[in-house]
Design an enzyme around this catalytic site. Structure first.
Site, short mmCIF file in Angstrom:
data_model
loop_
_atom_site.label_atom_id
_atom_site.label_comp_id
_atom_site.label_asym_id
_atom_site.label_seq_id
_atom_site.Cartn_x
_atom_site.Cartn_y
_atom_site.Cartn_z
CD GLU A 218 -1.82 -2.38 1.40
OE1 GLU A 218 -0.68 -2.66 1.81
OE2 GLU A 218 -2.72 -3.24 1.27
CG HIS B 257 -11.01 -5.71 7.97
ND1 HIS B 257 -10.00 -6.21 8.75
CD2 HIS B 257 -10.69 -6.05 6.70
CE1 HIS B 257 -9.12 -6.84 8.00
NE2 HIS B 257 -9.50 -6.76 6.74
#
Ligand SMILES: Cc1ncc(C[n+]2csc(CCOP(=O)(O)OP(=O)(O)O)c2C)c(N)n1
Lengths: 347, 341
Positions: free
Chosen positions: A82, A151
């Protein structure tokens, strides 16, 4: 290429006054998809990347069919990396391309803070205006079904204080399309945080090219008792609460900011002047983010307009629990928001 | 104790091939290294005046890497760097006056006093920027290479960084992606064996850096970073690889940092390294070694070198005068360029 400014102006003219509540109805994913198709057709420098953007799920449907339409050189899967991929986007943007980088969840962006905060957001300033970083980073805030602490986070509050970034939180398909087009056209790094629960919505979405300006809030309801200001899913809950409270004779100005950086201060103070009371809502932690910032600005510049203390509703200073029983105590619901509205109106 | 000894082979291997270079080119390499050295020595002399209010990272002893690598590039090629910018900025053709103004925090600095010594920029020279965050420019350079590919341009991207950058995950993310996409990028690791005061052995297991890079699927080589011709030849073939679509190259260039990590002077007496190690490396001065090699081959002589010194001295003094006499920015400048229109 200056992003086809003239072309955009021409194309938006006829559409900017269109009523978002009538006309062709699209799902959220279709609206984003349509924005991407338009941008990629308009400018060959726009490209789309992210983990699984070309897979059968197509990023909740937002990127479905793009790889087939535009080819693997412009729509492609990425390694996880990322931080590296964010820097790669920044480098490509510095050389004139316009990447749109998709993530499933904002939680994963925490790995990319080095490139977002230390690099992409600062290059234009550090280069004395000689380099632009026109890139879009998109992520969908999760909630529920055990998503839990890693999440379901919304991280826009952490980024609100970073100069050089723009931060967008759409709440309808209409805005999702128009804001995506504005974000791609913008010459700065723009972060778009959708909320998965807003993404269930459908709304009227005009065909063709139109933009929703960055940094402009919009009234979703008009009323007199208080000002409700917020973004994303929590604001959506507040709208439902306000509609129900109409039977008790309570009415409110409800402002959907749509962009939190730059922040549309004007619309907040315009409404506050009229109502004298304010409730601030966010879909992430109340501490230190949007709620805190607006609360502070109201204390600084709107103090004399206040007839009651400022109230805010966001998430408590606690990580998200995974289980559904704990979750129901964690997230503010319509009932809690309604009772806050009732209290403020009565104050 | 000498922990990190010179392991190169000197200029001897280049003896037979000397005829293939043109004299002007060879002298330009020498000139470029001398110029970098002299700029930095002057910076060092003046640093104590505390007018140059910026952290400096001198590249004295490592000049051959900047010069050899950039000699293989053309103007259109893009260079990125880490914090140790001085050598690669000048070698790529970055404007000296704009650099000095930047170090003196002047309005006409290369980025108008917004960057300082760790963030030089000269877009006209193809010097695309640098990051003060170790390994921060690695993915950015990789993205620039991706852009060259997507825009169908034939320029190459080169990025300079130190050995400690190979301890950052983002470097390996970049290498992985460049190898995957066969991007036209050249990674130049300037291994000077230290990160500030920490020796390589305290930071990494004994696996050669260039071998780790090779394991990521990159063409990877280790070179003698005091030998400008060896660096140049390696960089030249890396650029060829990049231009012909053969993908990325990793170059590990070994050369010692003669001065402290930051600021002026050598700080070996603080005890993190043996001053004898510095003296050891001074015997392999990239400039002296190359001069002697050229002189022996009749490519330059003492008057020739003196003429270079004079010319550079003159240029350097003018650049300092330019910087010192330039205006500082105004308050209103602060608010510019946070966002692009
Ligand atoms: C991410 C990060 N960590 C730490 C630092 C502090 N720092 C600046 S330069 C440096 C040394 C880096 O050593 P190396 O990469 O080998 O380059 P050299 O200074 O030897 O040229 C360190 C630790 C930094 N700038 N960025």
């Amino acid at each position: 290429m200056p992003w086809a400014q003239a072309l955009i102006a021409k194309k938006t003219d006829s559409l900017s006054h269109q009523d978002p509540n009538t006309g062709r109805v699209l799902s959220y994913a279709q609206a984003i998809n349509e924005a991407l198709v338009l941008a990629m057709e308009l400018d060959p420098k726009v490209f789309v990347l992210g983990q699984g953007v070309d897979d059968p799920k197509g990023m909740f449907g937002a990127t479905l069919g793009l790889a087939e339409k535009f080819g693997g050189e412009r729509v492609f899967d990425t390694p996880l990396s990322e931080d590296g991929m964010t820097g790669i986007c920044a480098g490509a943007a510095m050389m004139g391309l316009r990447p749109v980088y998709f993530h499933n969840r904002p939680d994963f962006l925490l790995l990319a803070f080095n490139q977002l905060v230390n690099h992409a957001s600062k290059v234009h300033f550090m280069d004395n205006g000689k380099t632009n970083v026109p890139m879009v980073v998109w992520a969908a805030i999760g909630r529920g079904w055990g998503s839990g602490a890693q999440h379901s986070q919304a991280v826009h509050g952490l980024l609100l204080g970073v100069p050089g970034l723009k931060i967008v939180l759409p709440s309808s398909p209409y805005d999702a399309k128009g804001l995506m087009l504005s974000a791609i056209a913008d010459n700065n790094p723009v972060l778009i945080f959708e909320h998965r629960w807003c993404m269930r919505r459908k709304s009227a979405v005009p065909e063709g090219f139109y933009t929703v300006p960055l940094g402009k809030g919009v009234y979703r309801r008009r009323g007199t008792d208080l000002t409700i200001v917020g973004v994303s899913h929590t604001l959506e809950l507040a709208l439902e609460a306000v509609d129900e409270l109409a039977r008790d004779g309570i009415s409110a100005d409800a402002i959907d900011l749509r962009t939190i950086k730059p922040l549309d201060e004007e619309i907040i103070f315009e409404s506050l002047k009229k109502t004298g009371k304010i409730l601030i809502l966010d879909s992430t932690w109340a501490m230190g983010g949007l709620c805190a910032e607006i609360g502070c600005r109201v204390a600084e510049k709107g103090f004399r307009d206040l007839k009651a203390p400022v109230r805010r509703i966001g998430l408590p200073d606690i990580p998200t629990p995974a289980g559904f029983t704990l979750e129901q105590y964690y997230y503010p619901d319509k009932k809690r928001i309604a009772s806050a509205i009732g209290e403020i109106a009565a104050a | 104790m000498i922990r990190y000894a010179y392991s190169g082979k000197g200029f001897e291997p280049f003896e037979p091939a000397i005829g293939k270079y043109d004299r002007e080119f060879l002298v330009s390499l020498l000139w470029s290294m001398m110029r970098i050295r002299m700029v930095q020595e002057e910076m060092e002399r003046r640093y104590r005046e505390d007018e140059m209010k910026t952290p400096i990272h001198l590249v004295i002893g490592q000049e051959a890497t900047s010069v050899g690598c950039c000699a293989a590039l053309e103007r259109k090629d893009q260079v990125f760097s880490g914090h140790r910018t001085n050598g690669n900025y000048l070698a790529k053709g970055g404007d000296l006056k704009a650099m000095m103004s930047e170090l003196y925090c002047r309005a006409n600095g290369c980025v108008a006093s917004r960057g300082g010594s760790m963030h030089l920029l000269d877009k006209e020279a193809g010097y695309a920027g640098s990051s003060g965050i170790v390994a921060g420019s690695l993915p950015i350079a990789t993205g620039a290479a991706l852009a060259a590919r997507m825009l169908k341009q034939d320029w190459a991207t080169m990025v300079f960084f130190g050995d400690a950058a190979t301890e950052e995950g983002t470097l390996w993310e970049s290498l992985n992606y460049a190898a995957l996409r066969e991007l036209p990028v050249i990674y130049v690791c300037e291994n000077n064996f230290f990160s500030v005061c920490s020796p390589l052995e305290a930071r990494q297991p004994k696996v050669e850096i260039y071998e780790k890079a090779a394991s990521f699927g990159l063409h990877s080589v280790q070179v003698d970073g005091t030998n400008v011709l060896e660096v140049y030849e390696t960089a030249r073939s890396a650029v060829e690889r990049a231009r012909s679509g053969k993908g990325p190259t990793f170059i590990e260039s070994l050369a010692y940092r003669w001065r402290g990590h930051g600021g002026a002077g050598d700080d070996s007496d603080t005890g993190y390294r043996d001053p004898a190690e510095v003296e050891h490396w001074k015997q392999y001065c990239p400039i002296e070694g190359f001069y002697n090699f050229l002189a022996k081959r009749g490519q330059i002589d003492e008057p020739g070198r003196n003429a270079l010194v004079k010319q550079i001295q003159n240029e350097v003094l003018k650049a300092f005068e330019h910087a010192i006499s330039s205006p500082v920015p105004e308050e209103s400048d602060l608010f510019k360029h946070v966002y692009s229109d």
